[in-house]
Design a protein around this motif. Structure first.
Motif, PDB file in Angstrom:
ATOM      1  N   ASP A   1      44.956 -11.497 -20.020  1.00  0.00           N
ATOM      2  CA  ASP A   1      44.260 -10.213 -19.971  1.00  0.00           C
ATOM      3  C   ASP A   1      42.776 -10.470 -19.754  1.00  0.00           C
ATOM      4  O   ASP A   1      42.189 -11.328 -20.413  1.00  0.00           O
ATOM      5  CB  ASP A   1      44.484  -9.454 -21.288  1.00  0.00           C
ATOM      6  N   PRO A   2      42.125  -9.723 -18.858  1.00  0.00           N
ATOM      7  CA  PRO A   2      40.717  -9.995 -18.554  1.00  0.00           C
ATOM      8  C   PRO A   2      39.716  -9.375 -19.534  1.00  0.00           C
ATOM      9  O   PRO A   2      38.516  -9.583 -19.391  1.00  0.00           O
ATOM     10  CB  PRO A   2      40.541  -9.373 -17.165  1.00  0.00           C
ATOM     11  N   HIS A   3      40.170  -8.630 -20.531  1.00  0.00           N
ATOM     12  CA  HIS A   3      39.261  -7.879 -21.390  1.00  0.00           C
ATOM     13  C   HIS A   3      39.025  -8.599 -22.721  1.00  0.00           C
ATOM     14  O   HIS A   3      39.909  -8.667 -23.572  1.00  0.00           O
ATOM     15  CB  HIS A   3      39.811  -6.481 -21.635  1.00  0.00           C
ATOM     16  N   PHE A   4      37.793  -9.081 -22.890  1.00  0.00           N
ATOM     17  CA  PHE A   4      37.421  -9.826 -24.090  1.00  0.00           C
ATOM     18  C   PHE A   4      37.696  -9.028 -25.358  1.00  0.00           C
ATOM     19  O   PHE A   4      38.271  -9.539 -26.320  1.00  0.00           O
ATOM     20  CB  PHE A   4      35.944 -10.223 -24.022  1.00  0.00           C
TER      21      PHE A   4
ATOM     22  N   GLY B   1      37.188 -21.004 -29.204  1.00  0.00           N
ATOM     23  CA  GLY B   1      36.477 -20.142 -28.263  1.00  0.00           C
ATOM     24  C   GLY B   1      36.932 -20.346 -26.830  1.00  0.00           C
ATOM     25  O   GLY B   1      37.032 -19.392 -26.057  1.00  0.00           O
ATOM     26  N   PHE B   2      37.239 -21.572 -26.489  1.00  0.00           N
ATOM     27  CA  PHE B   2      37.704 -21.846 -25.131  1.00  0.00           C
ATOM     28  C   PHE B   2      39.148 -21.419 -24.923  1.00  0.00           C
ATOM     29  O   PHE B   2      39.506 -20.901 -23.870  1.00  0.00           O
ATOM     30  CB  PHE B   2      37.539 -23.331 -24.788  1.00  0.00           C
ATOM     31  N   VAL B   3      39.981 -21.628 -25.911  1.00  0.00           N
ATOM     32  CA  VAL B   3      41.402 -21.267 -25.782  1.00  0.00           C
ATOM     33  C   VAL B   3      41.539 -19.779 -25.472  1.00  0.00           C
ATOM     34  O   VAL B   3      42.345 -19.382 -24.627  1.00  0.00           O
ATOM     35  CB  VAL B   3      42.184 -21.649 -27.056  1.00  0.00           C
ATOM     36  N   ALA B   4      40.745 -18.966 -26.124  1.00  0.00           N
ATOM     37  CA  ALA B   4      40.822 -17.519 -25.908  1.00  0.00           C
ATOM     38  C   ALA B   4      40.562 -17.136 -24.457  1.00  0.00           C
ATOM     39  O   ALA B   4      41.105 -16.152 -23.960  1.00  0.00           O
ATOM     40  CB  ALA B   4      39.847 -16.798 -26.834  1.00  0.00           C
ATOM     41  N   THR B   5      39.759 -17.919 -23.753  1.00  0.00           N
ATOM     42  CA  THR B   5      39.439 -17.592 -22.355  1.00  0.00           C
ATOM     43  C   THR B   5      40.636 -17.756 -21.423  1.00  0.00           C
ATOM     44  O   THR B   5      40.599 -17.271 -20.296  1.00  0.00           O
ATOM     45  CB  THR B   5      38.277 -18.454 -21.816  1.00  0.00           C
TER      46      THR B   5
ATOM     47  N   VAL C   1      51.206  -4.056 -29.858  1.00  0.00           N
ATOM     48  CA  VAL C   1      50.809  -2.802 -29.205  1.00  0.00           C
ATOM     49  C   VAL C   1      49.571  -3.014 -28.339  1.00  0.00           C
ATOM     50  O   VAL C   1      49.524  -2.595 -27.185  1.00  0.00           O
ATOM     51  CB  VAL C   1      50.563  -1.699 -30.261  1.00  0.00           C
ATOM     52  N   ILE C   2      48.566  -3.684 -28.898  1.00  0.00           N
ATOM     53  CA  ILE C   2      47.317  -3.886 -28.156  1.00  0.00           C
ATOM     54  C   ILE C   2      47.542  -4.723 -26.902  1.00  0.00           C
ATOM     55  O   ILE C   2      47.039  -4.397 -25.822  1.00  0.00           O
ATOM     56  CB  ILE C   2      46.257  -4.554 -29.066  1.00  0.00           C
ATOM     57  N   MET C   3      48.290  -5.795 -27.016  1.00  0.00           N
ATOM     58  CA  MET C   3      48.409  -6.740 -25.901  1.00  0.00           C
ATOM     59  C   MET C   3      49.547  -6.447 -24.932  1.00  0.00           C
ATOM     60  O   MET C   3      49.409  -6.676 -23.737  1.00  0.00           O
ATOM     61  CB  MET C   3      48.603  -8.162 -26.454  1.00  0.00           C
ATOM     62  N   TYR C   4      50.667  -5.967 -25.441  1.00  0.00           N
ATOM     63  CA  TYR C   4      51.865  -5.980 -24.606  1.00  0.00           C
ATOM     64  C   TYR C   4      52.467  -4.609 -24.319  1.00  0.00           C
ATOM     65  O   TYR C   4      53.484  -4.514 -23.633  1.00  0.00           O
ATOM     66  CB  TYR C   4      52.917  -6.899 -25.241  1.00  0.00           C
TER      67      TYR C   4
ATOM     68  N   ARG D   1      39.782  -6.605 -26.006  1.00  0.00           N
ATOM     69  CA  ARG D   1      41.207  -6.453 -26.308  1.00  0.00           C
ATOM     70  C   ARG D   1      41.769  -7.749 -26.886  1.00  0.00           C
ATOM     71  O   ARG D   1      42.508  -7.740 -27.864  1.00  0.00           O
ATOM     72  CB  ARG D   1      41.975  -6.060 -25.054  1.00  0.00           C
ATOM     73  N   ILE D   2      41.407  -8.859 -26.283  1.00  0.00           N
ATOM     74  CA  ILE D   2      41.937 -10.149 -26.746  1.00  0.00           C
ATOM     75  C   ILE D   2      41.436 -10.451 -28.154  1.00  0.00           C
ATOM     76  O   ILE D   2      42.203 -10.854 -29.022  1.00  0.00           O
ATOM     77  CB  ILE D   2      41.564 -11.265 -25.760  1.00  0.00           C
ATOM     78  N   LEU D   3      40.158 -10.225 -28.396  1.00  0.00           N
ATOM     79  CA  LEU D   3      39.615 -10.530 -29.717  1.00  0.00           C
ATOM     80  C   LEU D   3      40.183  -9.586 -30.776  1.00  0.00           C
ATOM     81  O   LEU D   3      40.477 -10.014 -31.890  1.00  0.00           O
ATOM     82  CB  LEU D   3      38.090 -10.462 -29.689  1.00  0.00           C
ATOM     83  N   ALA D   4      40.368  -8.323 -30.421  1.00  0.00           N
ATOM     84  CA  ALA D   4      40.969  -7.373 -31.365  1.00  0.00           C
ATOM     85  C   ALA D   4      42.398  -7.792 -31.707  1.00  0.00           C
ATOM     86  O   ALA D   4      42.787  -7.809 -32.876  1.00  0.00           O
ATOM     87  CB  ALA D   4      40.957  -5.965 -30.769  1.00  0.00           C
ATOM     88  N   ALA D   5      43.161  -8.140 -30.690  1.00  0.00           N
ATOM     89  CA  ALA D   5      44.547  -8.570 -30.937  1.00  0.00           C
ATOM     90  C   ALA D   5      44.566  -9.868 -31.730  1.00  0.00           C
ATOM     91  O   ALA D   5      45.377 -10.035 -32.648  1.00  0.00           O
ATOM     92  CB  ALA D   5      45.288  -8.739 -29.614  1.00  0.00           C
ATOM     93  N   TYR D   6      43.670 -10.779 -31.403  1.00  0.00           N
ATOM     94  CA  TYR D   6      43.651 -12.045 -32.115  1.00  0.00           C
ATOM     95  C   TYR D   6      43.382 -11.843 -33.608  1.00  0.00           C
ATOM     96  O   TYR D   6      43.853 -12.617 -34.443  1.00  0.00           O
ATOM     97  CB  TYR D   6      42.625 -13.018 -31.524  1.00  0.00           C
ATOM     98  N   GLY D   7      42.655 -10.782 -33.953  1.00  0.00           N
ATOM     99  CA  GLY D   7      42.413 -10.491 -35.364  1.00  0.00           C
ATOM    100  C   GLY D   7      43.714 -10.398 -36.147  1.00  0.00           C
ATOM    101  O   GLY D   7      43.820 -10.910 -37.261  1.00  0.00           O
TER     102      GLY D   7
END
Length: 109
Positions: free
Chosen positions: A56-59, A48-52, A103-106, A61-67
């Motif tokens: 990118d500032p958008h939670f 949970g901390f690493v993701a922060t 696509v989502i992140m870059y 987007r990051i969580l979707a890409a991390y999926g």
């Protein structure tokens, strides 16, 4: 450099989350005990901390890409740790997920 940093953070996050879930699994399902479970809970918290730290500032987007990273990372974990042999469709599916991450992140905004 930002893309490289982001990829490294995704890998660290995957190790923490997948490793944490695996430790809980081992502690509970394989009767290895509460210390394994506690270590898993700590690793999941670290995820949970690493993701922060993603640039990118958008939670969302990051969580979707991390999926997508999670899907591919879970298969890789299974290969390395559990000696799981993915099939052709597992590899194709993981590749599609990683393409989605790219696509989502870059993609240019």
């Amino acid at each position: 450099m930002t893309v490289v940093r982001s990829i490294v953070l995704f890998v660290i996050a995957a190790l923490a989350e997948i490793g944490g879930a695996w430790l809980v699994w081992q502690g509970w399902r394989e009767d290895r005990g509460l210390l394994w479970i506690a270590a898993g809970v700590l690793a999941l918290g670290a995820y949970g901390f690493v993701a922060t730290y993603q640039p990118d500032p958008h939670f969302g987007r990051i969580l979707a890409a991390y999926g997508g990273v999670f899907v591919a990372g879970s298969l890789a974990w299974g290969v390395v740790v559990d000696k799981f042999q993915p099939g052709k469709w597992d590899y194709i599916g993981a590749g599609i997920c990683l393409l989605g991450v790219a696509v989502i992140m870059y993609a240019p905004r």
